[in-house]
Design a protein around this motif. Structure first.
Motif, mmCIF file in Angstrom:
data_model
loop_
_atom_site.group_PDB
_atom_site.id
_atom_site.type_symbol
_atom_site.label_atom_id
_atom_site.label_comp_id
_atom_site.label_asym_id
_atom_site.label_seq_id
_atom_site.Cartn_x
_atom_site.Cartn_y
_atom_site.Cartn_z
ATOM 1 N N PHE A 32 23.766 3.116 17.079
ATOM 2 C CA PHE A 32 24.705 3.240 15.980
ATOM 3 C C PHE A 32 25.022 1.882 15.374
ATOM 4 C CE2 PHE A 32 28.973 3.405 14.232
ATOM 5 C CZ PHE A 32 28.851 4.464 13.354
ATOM 6 N N GLY A 33 25.272 0.886 16.202
ATOM 7 C CA GLY A 33 25.630 -0.435 15.705
ATOM 8 C C GLY A 33 24.552 -1.056 14.837
ATOM 9 N N ALA A 34 23.295 -0.856 15.204
ATOM 10 C CA ALA A 34 22.192 -1.419 14.418
ATOM 11 C C ALA A 34 22.195 -0.848 13.007
ATOM 12 C CB ALA A 34 20.859 -1.138 15.102
ATOM 13 N N GLY A 35 22.543 0.422 12.867
ATOM 14 C CA GLY A 35 22.612 1.051 11.550
ATOM 15 C C GLY A 35 23.690 0.457 10.668
ATOM 16 N N LEU A 36 24.655 -0.186 11.298
ATOM 17 C CA LEU A 36 25.725 -0.851 10.554
ATOM 18 C C LEU A 36 25.446 -2.339 10.362
ATOM 19 C CD1 LEU A 36 28.844 0.726 12.290
ATOM 20 C CD2 LEU A 36 27.954 1.244 10.024
ATOM 21 N N GLY A 37 24.293 -2.783 10.864
ATOM 22 C CA GLY A 37 23.945 -4.194 10.752
ATOM 23 C C GLY A 37 24.623 -5.062 11.803
ATOM 24 N N LEU A 38 25.110 -4.446 12.886
ATOM 25 C CA LEU A 38 25.771 -5.193 13.948
ATOM 26 C C LEU A 38 24.763 -5.674 14.979
ATOM 27 C CD1 LEU A 38 28.793 -2.796 14.546
ATOM 28 C CD2 LEU A 38 28.787 -4.916 13.230
ATOM 29 N N ASP A 39 25.025 -6.817 15.561
ATOM 30 C CA ASP A 39 24.204 -7.351 16.641
ATOM 31 C C ASP A 39 24.280 -6.383 17.828
ATOM 32 O OD1 ASP A 39 23.194 -8.746 18.858
ATOM 33 O OD2 ASP A 39 24.027 -10.644 18.186
ATOM 34 N N ALA A 40 23.158 -6.093 18.446
ATOM 35 C CA ALA A 40 23.122 -5.165 19.581
ATOM 36 C C ALA A 40 24.052 -5.614 20.704
ATOM 37 C CB ALA A 40 21.701 -5.018 20.099
ATOM 38 N N ALA A 41 24.227 -6.909 20.888
ATOM 39 C CA ALA A 41 25.110 -7.420 21.939
ATOM 40 C C ALA A 41 26.580 -7.132 21.632
ATOM 41 C CB ALA A 41 24.900 -8.922 22.117
ATOM 42 N N ALA A 42 26.883 -6.786 20.402
ATOM 43 C CA ALA A 42 28.265 -6.524 20.002
ATOM 44 C C ALA A 42 28.609 -5.042 20.032
ATOM 45 C CB ALA A 42 28.525 -7.084 18.608
ATOM 46 N N THR A 43 27.655 -4.194 20.406
ATOM 47 C CA THR A 43 27.903 -2.762 20.455
ATOM 48 C C THR A 43 27.612 -2.245 21.859
ATOM 49 O OG1 THR A 43 25.658 -2.173 19.780
ATOM 50 C CG2 THR A 43 27.280 -2.486 18.034
ATOM 51 N N HIS A 44 28.329 -1.214 22.266
ATOM 52 C CA HIS A 44 28.157 -0.671 23.611
ATOM 53 C C HIS A 44 28.257 0.844 23.548
ATOM 54 C CE1 HIS A 44 28.463 -4.654 25.325
ATOM 55 N NE2 HIS A 44 29.395 -4.852 24.421
ATOM 56 N N GLY A 45 27.343 1.510 24.205
ATOM 57 C CA GLY A 45 27.351 2.967 24.259
ATOM 58 C C GLY A 45 26.986 3.431 25.653
ATOM 59 N N GLY A 46 27.175 4.711 25.916
ATOM 60 C CA GLY A 46 26.804 5.273 27.196
ATOM 61 C C GLY A 46 27.745 4.935 28.338
ATOM 62 N N LEU A 47 28.937 4.454 28.039
ATOM 63 C CA LEU A 47 29.911 4.125 29.070
ATOM 64 C C LEU A 47 30.824 5.317 29.329
ATOM 65 C CD1 LEU A 47 31.014 0.603 27.780
ATOM 66 C CD2 LEU A 47 29.341 1.095 29.562
ATOM 67 N N ASP A 48 31.299 5.456 30.575
ATOM 68 C CA ASP A 48 32.255 6.526 30.847
ATOM 69 C C ASP A 48 33.616 6.124 30.277
ATOM 70 O OD1 ASP A 48 34.062 5.305 32.900
ATOM 71 O OD2 ASP A 48 32.273 5.324 34.145
ATOM 72 N N PRO A 49 34.549 7.061 30.153
ATOM 73 C CA PRO A 49 35.830 6.784 29.493
ATOM 74 C C PRO A 49 36.587 5.570 30.052
ATOM 75 C CG PRO A 49 35.594 9.129 29.780
ATOM 76 C CD PRO A 49 34.442 8.485 30.517
ATOM 77 N N ARG A 50 36.677 5.453 31.356
ATOM 78 C CA ARG A 50 37.404 4.317 31.944
ATOM 79 C C ARG A 50 36.673 3.005 31.695
ATOM 80 N NH1 ARG A 50 41.307 6.352 36.155
ATOM 81 N NH2 ARG A 50 40.984 8.589 36.104
ATOM 82 N N ALA A 51 35.347 3.029 31.747
ATOM 83 C CA ALA A 51 34.556 1.821 31.508
ATOM 84 C C ALA A 51 34.706 1.344 30.066
ATOM 85 C CB ALA A 51 33.093 2.064 31.850
ATOM 86 N N LYS A 52 34.787 2.279 29.134
ATOM 87 C CA LYS A 52 34.981 1.897 27.727
ATOM 88 C C LYS A 52 36.305 1.167 27.542
ATOM 89 C CE LYS A 52 32.521 5.904 25.920
ATOM 90 N NZ LYS A 52 32.606 7.096 25.080
ATOM 91 N N ALA A 53 37.366 1.733 28.073
ATOM 92 C CA ALA A 53 38.686 1.115 27.933
ATOM 93 C C ALA A 53 38.740 -0.212 28.666
ATOM 94 C CB ALA A 53 39.765 2.062 28.452
ATOM 95 N N ALA A 54 38.162 -0.282 29.853
ATOM 96 C CA ALA A 54 38.162 -1.526 30.629
ATOM 97 C C ALA A 54 37.383 -2.615 29.906
ATOM 98 C CB ALA A 54 37.574 -1.284 32.013
ATOM 99 N N TRP A 55 36.245 -2.249 29.292
ATOM 100 C CA TRP A 55 35.464 -3.245 28.566
ATOM 101 C C TRP A 55 36.268 -3.815 27.402
ATOM 102 C CZ3 TRP A 55 33.836 -4.955 24.009
ATOM 103 C CH2 TRP A 55 32.829 -5.914 24.014
ATOM 104 N N LEU A 56 36.933 -2.952 26.663
ATOM 105 C CA LEU A 56 37.744 -3.418 25.536
ATOM 106 C C LEU A 56 38.837 -4.379 26.004
ATOM 107 C CD1 LEU A 56 38.203 -0.241 23.350
ATOM 108 C CD2 LEU A 56 37.076 -2.356 22.690
ATOM 109 N N ARG A 57 39.527 -4.010 27.066
ATOM 110 C CA ARG A 57 40.618 -4.856 27.552
ATOM 111 C C ARG A 57 40.108 -6.195 28.075
ATOM 112 N NH1 ARG A 57 42.408 0.321 29.656
ATOM 113 N NH2 ARG A 57 44.043 1.075 28.279
#
Length: 73
Positions: free
Chosen positions: A1-26
Motif C-alpha cells: 500500500f505504501g509504495a502506491g502512495l510513493g512512500l519508502d518501503a521502510a516507512a510502511t508496515h503491514g501484517g502486524l497483529d493489533p498489539r504489535a501495530k500499537a507498540a510499533w507506533l509508540r
C-alpha cells in the motif's frame, strides 16, 4: 500500500497483529505515536488508531473505526 502512495518501503508496515501495530507506533513515532499517521481497515487496527495522531480508513461502514477515523478514502 505504501509504495502506491510513493512512500519508502521502510516507512510502511503491514501484517502486524493489533498489539504489535500499537507498540510499533509508540516506540518509533514522534511523541509516542502522536506524530504518526495510521491507515487501517478493520477492528484489528483499533489499538493502533488509539496510538496514532492521524487516522484514516477505507472502511466507512465498519463501526469500530468509524468513530475513530479522521478521514476516509
Amino acid at each position: 500500500f505504501g509504495a502506491g502512495l510513493g512512500l519508502d518501503a521502510a516507512a510502511t508496515h503491514g501484517g502486524l497483529d493489533p498489539r504489535a501495530k500499537a507498540a510499533w507506533l509508540r516506540a518509533h513515532a514522534p511523541a509516542g505515536g502522536a506524530g504518526a499517521l495510521m491507515f487501517g481497515d478493520g477492528a484489528n487496527d483499533s489499538l493502533a488508531f488509539d496510538a496514532a495522531c492521524v487516522r484514516g480508513t477505507p472502511a466507512v461502514h465498519r463501526g469500530v473505526l468509524t468513530d475513530k477515523a479522521d478521514f476516509y478514502t
